[in-house]
Design an enzyme around this catalytic site. Structure first.
Site, mmCIF file in Angstrom:
data_model
loop_
_atom_site.group_PDB
_atom_site.id
_atom_site.type_symbol
_atom_site.label_atom_id
_atom_site.label_comp_id
_atom_site.label_asym_id
_atom_site.label_seq_id
_atom_site.Cartn_x
_atom_site.Cartn_y
_atom_site.Cartn_z
ATOM 1 N N PHE A 40 0.803 -1.227 0.000
ATOM 2 C CA PHE A 40 0.000 0.000 0.000
ATOM 3 C C PHE A 40 0.831 1.270 0.000
ATOM 4 C CE2 PHE A 40 -2.753 -3.139 2.201
ATOM 5 C CZ PHE A 40 -3.670 -3.267 1.181
ATOM 6 N N ARG A 41 2.064 1.167 0.512
ATOM 7 C CA ARG A 41 2.904 2.363 0.611
ATOM 8 C C ARG A 41 3.631 2.680 -0.685
ATOM 9 N NH1 ARG A 41 4.226 3.205 6.468
ATOM 10 N NH2 ARG A 41 3.236 1.487 7.530
ATOM 11 N N HIS A 126 3.196 -3.323 13.554
ATOM 12 C CA HIS A 126 2.091 -2.453 13.139
ATOM 13 C C HIS A 126 0.733 -3.049 13.468
ATOM 14 C CE1 HIS A 126 5.070 -0.630 9.993
ATOM 15 N NE2 HIS A 126 5.309 -0.246 11.224
ATOM 16 N N CYS A 137 -10.571 -0.691 26.897
ATOM 17 C CA CYS A 137 -10.439 -1.867 27.777
ATOM 18 C C CYS A 137 -9.750 -3.036 27.081
ATOM 19 C CB CYS A 137 -11.809 -2.292 28.301
ATOM 20 S SG CYS A 137 -12.848 -3.121 27.077
ATOM 21 N N CYS A 162 -18.039 -0.939 27.074
ATOM 22 C CA CYS A 162 -17.484 -0.039 28.104
ATOM 23 C C CYS A 162 -17.549 1.417 27.638
ATOM 24 C CB CYS A 162 -16.033 -0.407 28.428
ATOM 25 S SG CYS A 162 -14.804 0.266 27.276
ATOM 26 N N SER A 200 11.221 -5.827 2.934
ATOM 27 C CA SER A 200 11.065 -4.520 3.579
ATOM 28 C C SER A 200 12.079 -3.559 2.989
ATOM 29 C CB SER A 200 11.283 -4.625 5.089
ATOM 30 O OG SER A 200 11.319 -3.324 5.660
ATOM 31 N N SER A 201 11.655 -2.337 2.751
ATOM 32 C CA SER A 201 12.589 -1.337 2.222
ATOM 33 C C SER A 201 13.473 -0.800 3.352
ATOM 34 C CB SER A 201 11.817 -0.195 1.570
ATOM 35 O OG SER A 201 10.892 0.337 2.486
HETATM 36 ZN ZN ZN Z 1 -14.061 -1.505 26.010
#
Ligand code: ZN
Length: 253
Positions: A40-41, A126, A137, A162, A200-201
């Site tokens: 994607f980059r 990532h 939470c 929550c 990886s670059s």
């Molecule tokens: Zn939560």
């Protein structure tokens, strides 16, 4: 040295692997492109057309959270069925052979887990896009549930019970790198005797720090990447061949 051809690359890599006890693979987007997941980059990639949503923007508005999830479901339709490629399977073979204590990845696609490496032995710098968590939470939510609830609410991103926001378990732009993951990645890098960077670059921080760290701690360094990286000069072996081609010979049958 830069391998002059595929045979040289495979033979030199085999010697390095056989002479090592603790191999740490470090993987980037390039290992997943043969699985149909684009980088994607890269120029012309999805992110050059569709600017990623920054973490602060996600927090700031319901509209951005809705848009973020809308994009995620489009991605699921496109890439949800991706399966591990030859590179993933080769690394899983080395892992099963007891050669790989852990793996570090920049990828969020879950394909290393799908290839048979235990989640606990994978450091995801990532995060992971195949499930979601509450930002408050940390309760885990499955994508299916989020999707169904999103649809049922008229395309509105659901919140946690929550009250916290639910987001894919990825590290967004502008979101802090998880400290525990960084620590574990550094530990693996310091303790390995062979560090293999794949696809990886090595440009984006913190990726750029690892090859040097490995080298300084006495490990051999292999870089497998289509394009040159700024660490090629200090690498013991540089492979510019196709990743699947270079790693396929290491798949155990
Ligand atoms: Zn939560």
């Amino acid at each position: 040295m830069i391998a002059s051809d595929l045979d040289t690359a495979v033979n030199t890599l085999r010697d390095l692997i056989e002479g090592s006890d603790r191999i740490v693979p470090f993987t980037g987007a390039g290992i997943s492109t043969e699985c149909g997941i684009p980088d994607f980059r890269s120029p012309g990639g999805l992110w050059t057309e569709n600017r990623p949503i920054q973490f602060d923007d996600f927090l700031a508005s319901q509209e951005m959270r809705d848009e973020s999830w809308r994009r995620r479901f489009v991605m699921e339709d496109k890439f949800g069925g991706a399966r591990p490629g030859r590179g993933h399977r080769a690394l899983a073979s080395l892992y099963r052979a007891g050669k790989v204590p852990g793996l570090i990845t920049q990828n969020i696609d879950n394909l290393h887990q799908a290839s048979g490496i235990a989640a606990d032995d994978i450091v995801e710098l990532h995060g992971n896009t195949t499930y979601a968590t509450c930002l408050d939470c940390t309760k885990r939510y499955e994508l299916d549930w989020v999707h169904k609830t999103f649809e049922a609410n008229g395309e509105r991103a659901p919140d946690c019970e929550c009250g916290g926001y639910i987001k894919t378990a990825t590290v967004s732009f502008g979101q802090a790198m998880p400290a525990a993951a960084m620590e574990k990645a550094e530990q693996l890098t310091r303790d390995c005797d062979l560090f293999v960077s794949i696809g990886s670059s090595l440009v984006v921080w913190p990726a750029a720090g690892f090859p040097l760290m490995a080298k300084r701690n006495g490990a051999a360094l292999v870089i497998i990447n289509r394009e040159p990286t700024e660490f090629d000069e200090i690498a013991d072996l540089v492979v510019r061949n196709d990743i699947g081609d270079a790693l396929a010979p290491f798949i155990a049958h």
